[in-house]
Enzyme design. Structure first.
Site, PDB file in Angstrom:
ATOM      1  CD  GLU A  92     -56.768  -1.989  56.374  1.00 21.28           C
ATOM      2  OE1 GLU A  92     -55.936  -2.376  55.547  1.00 21.28           O
ATOM      3  OE2 GLU A  92     -57.108  -0.793  56.490  1.00 21.28           O
TER       4      GLU A  92
ATOM      5  CG  ASN B 236     -66.833   9.018  34.050  1.00 27.67           C
ATOM      6  OD1 ASN B 236     -65.918   8.301  33.655  1.00 27.67           O
ATOM      7  ND2 ASN B 236     -67.882   8.536  34.695  1.00 27.67           N
ATOM      8  CG  ASP B 237     -62.197   7.723  30.738  1.00 29.55           C
ATOM      9  OD1 ASP B 237     -62.967   7.184  31.563  1.00 29.55           O
ATOM     10  OD2 ASP B 237     -61.869   7.185  29.669  1.00 29.55           O
TER      11      ASP B 237
ATOM     12  CG  ASP C 122     -58.553   2.555  55.015  1.00 26.94           C
ATOM     13  OD1 ASP C 122     -58.024   1.532  54.542  1.00 26.94           O
ATOM     14  OD2 ASP C 122     -57.963   3.650  55.109  1.00 26.94           O
TER      15      ASP C 122
END
Length: 611
Positions: free
Chosen positions: A354, A138-139, A325
């Site tokens: 965060e 799956n690269d 995030d």
């Protein structure tokens, strides 16, 4: 005749597919505390249709149209008596109609009482693309422009979910009980998609990492090993390649009507009693960067979408926590509603946020239970302790002085009164957005050891970034691409392997051993989970604190001074009364605590007191 029937069915299915391109959330559950559900339906001129349904225990309460005829928002009420099954949503437009199935699943019996990460845990933070390539197939995926490019710091390197699954035994053996991978949802961007924060489909795992089923497997396999899965959540923005960017429900779906306007990053304005409304607006509504459009949580449909998406992932993947995030950049009223909804549905869950500020007056603002002067209520139990991170690094790098060295840590902790409960803060020596701790400490091994001891013994919930245990560093730059380097042994062509120890130099093996010793000790030491903290003001570079319960005491001693010193133990009588010896956790030896201790220069000791 049979062929004719098949042809008719295929045409009918194609017609439905053409009418509904997106239906989100794709399924839901019965038995939720909140019985309302809002479906977002997207398809060509779908607002021309009127939805109907007939399912015991489920009512269609309202249908909302927007300025875009390609969207409908459908409000459902799911009663406590509703049973799992598939309801049929019928869409009618005069003589034309079609039916869309929608599944209501049975909720896991433990779900509402699931236990999130807490002070018993230690978290291992992972950049998935740079950790382990467990499935090279799956690269590069057809249709996704940003393919494999390991020669480029900001390219994709091929790490994936399978790589994390393959590494769970290693992570658990180090003593970690939770993992936090950076976002894994689809990032269909032209470049720099490896980090995961430019999400283009909030309901699908990026195929270059795996798929939804594999993500669920990661959670299940982690749970078998006593490891919780924490999901990285992005509420503030999406990726510019998100499917809705070419067909938004309304102009105000994205802040500034979808026109790029950068935020001013002035997070202080949220609490500044003198701040202008203009500054507040640009901070909240401005975009983080041009490739990440800022979502408008003041739009009620957007707000519902994000809340439901968060609940959907908890139920789907059996999550053990959320890390959010860029937390303060979202609309503050939405954040209150979002965090309250999550913690009401799951009272024992946990969230860390965060807020990158080294001012504790700012970071404490977001913690659940904090009595803010403006009356704002947040429901986040475990904000990130950026003030302590800065104090630790500066203190370890400082020369000995009245207000320097470990005094910085001491001073930082003295501000714990600002928090509703400082014991629940998430503490860390570094993370994926800053230089590696070994680099920040100028690759000083003694200081690194002190930092790791503090992380394992200090109040709060420790988080360690992948590779810290083998001294990963970024000596050439503070580039995120270098900071988020490939984990040694994660690719077949690596000459060093952290999993087997092959090719690792001696001090990296020693660091790995240190982490394993410290965090396995922490895992089995209640005083480091729930114990109180009592510390003594640093003197001549020596800083001492105790973590203790009614039945256990742990003494931690830092000698930042390069010189050997004799530590007079009489000063610590309130904690050492009746105690004559202890066990040195790092050396395994027994230590006499009768009069004084010899402290070698720039060393740290962890001593469990013995009665």
């Amino acid at each position: 005749m049979k062929r004719l029937v098949v042809l008719v069915l295929l045409i009918a299915q194609q017609s439905i597919a053409q009418k509904i391109e997106h239906l989100e959330p794709s399924n839901w559950w019965v038995g939720m505390k909140e019985n309302n559900l809002q479906l977002m339906v997207h398809g060509k001129n779908i607002s021309d249709f009127t939805p109907k349904l007939k399912y015991k225990g489920v009512k269609l309460i309202a249908t909302h149209q927007t300025e875009n005829p390609n969207f409908l928002f459908i409000d459902l009420e799911i009663s406590a008596k509703a049973k799992p099954g598939t309801l049929q949503l019928t869409f009618i437009n005069g003589a034309e109609q079609f039916t869309q199935p929608y599944e209501l699943k049975e909720r896991a019996s433990f779900s509402s009482n699931r236990k999130g990460f807490d002070t018993n845990d230690a978290i291992y933070l992972i950049t998935p693309d740079r950790f382990v390539n467990g499935d090279p197939s799956n690269d590069t995926v057809e249709g996704y422009k940003d393919g494999l490019n390991r020669a480029e710091e900001y390219g994709r390197h091929g790490g994936d979910i399978q790589g994390m699954i393959n590494s769970l035994d290693y992570i658990a053996d180090l003593g970690f009980t939770a993992i936090w991978p950076m976002p894994l949802e689809e990032n269909q961007m032209d470049q720099w998609s490896y980090h995961g924060y430019a999400i283009t489909d909030f309901y699908q795992i990026d195929p270059r990492f795996g798929d939804n089923d594999l993500y669920v497997k990661l959670s299940a396999e982690a749970k078998k090993r006593g490891v919780k899965l924490i999901k990285d959540v992005v509420l503030n923005h999406c990726g510019s390649g998100h499917w809705w960017m070419t067909d938004m429900p309304s102009k105000d779906w994205i802040n500034y009507n979808g026109n790029y306007t950068n935020t001013n990053h002035r997070r202080e304005v949220l609490r500044d009693i003198h701040a202008s409304e203009a500054d507040k607006e640009v901070f909240t509504r401005g975009w983080f960067v041009k490739s990440m459009p800022d979502m408008n949580q003041q739009n009620p449909f957007m707000a519902n979408y994000l809340i439901q998406n968060s609940i959907w992932w908890i139920e789907t993947a059996d999550l053990g926590g959320y890390r959010v995030d860029t937390y303060p950049y979202s609309d503050v009223d939405f954040l209150s509603r979002w965090s309250q909804r999550i913690m009401t549905e799951y009272p024992n869950f946990n969230i860390t946020s965060e807020e990158w500020s080294t001012n504790p007056a700012i970071t404490s603002y977001w913690q659940k239970g904090k009595l803010n002067a403006n009356g704002y209520n947040s429901y986040v139990p475990s904000p990130m302790d950026f003030p302590l991170q800065e104090a630790l690094v500066k203190g370890l790098n400082d020369e000995i002085g009245w207000n320097t060295d470990m005094n910085r840590v001491y001073h930082s902790l003295s501000n714990d009164f600002l928090y509703a409960d400082a014991s629940k803060l998430l503490i860390f020596p570094d993370n994926h957005d800053m230089s590696r701790i070994y680099t920040q400490l100028n690759e000083n091994d003694a200081r690194f050891k002190m930092a790791m001891v503090l992380m394992a013994t200090m109040r709060g919930i420790p988080q360690i970034y992948y590779g810290t245990e083998v001294l990963m560093s970024n000596p050439n730059s503070d580039s995120h691409g270098e900071i988020r380097g490939e984990f040694p042994g994660g690719w077949n062509d690596h000459t060093a392997n952290a999993f087997t120890g092959k090719g690792l130099i001696a001090k990296k093996k020693e660091a790995q051993k240190l982490i394993k010793t410290l965090f396995n000790y922490r895992k089995n030491t209640p005083a480091l989970h729930d114990g109180k903290l009592l510390h003594f003001a640093p003197e001549n570079g020596v800083y001492v604190y105790f973590r203790y319960t009614d039945s256990q005491k742990v003494m931690v001693i830092f000698n930042k001074n390069p010189k050997t010193q004799q530590l007079d133990l009489s000063r610590f009588a309130e904690m050492l009364d009746g105690i004559s010896e202890g066990k040195d956790i790092l050396s395994g030896g027994i230590v006499s605590l009768k009069e004084s201790l010899t402290l070698c220069g720039e060393t740290v000791r962890v001593i469990e007191l013995m009665k």
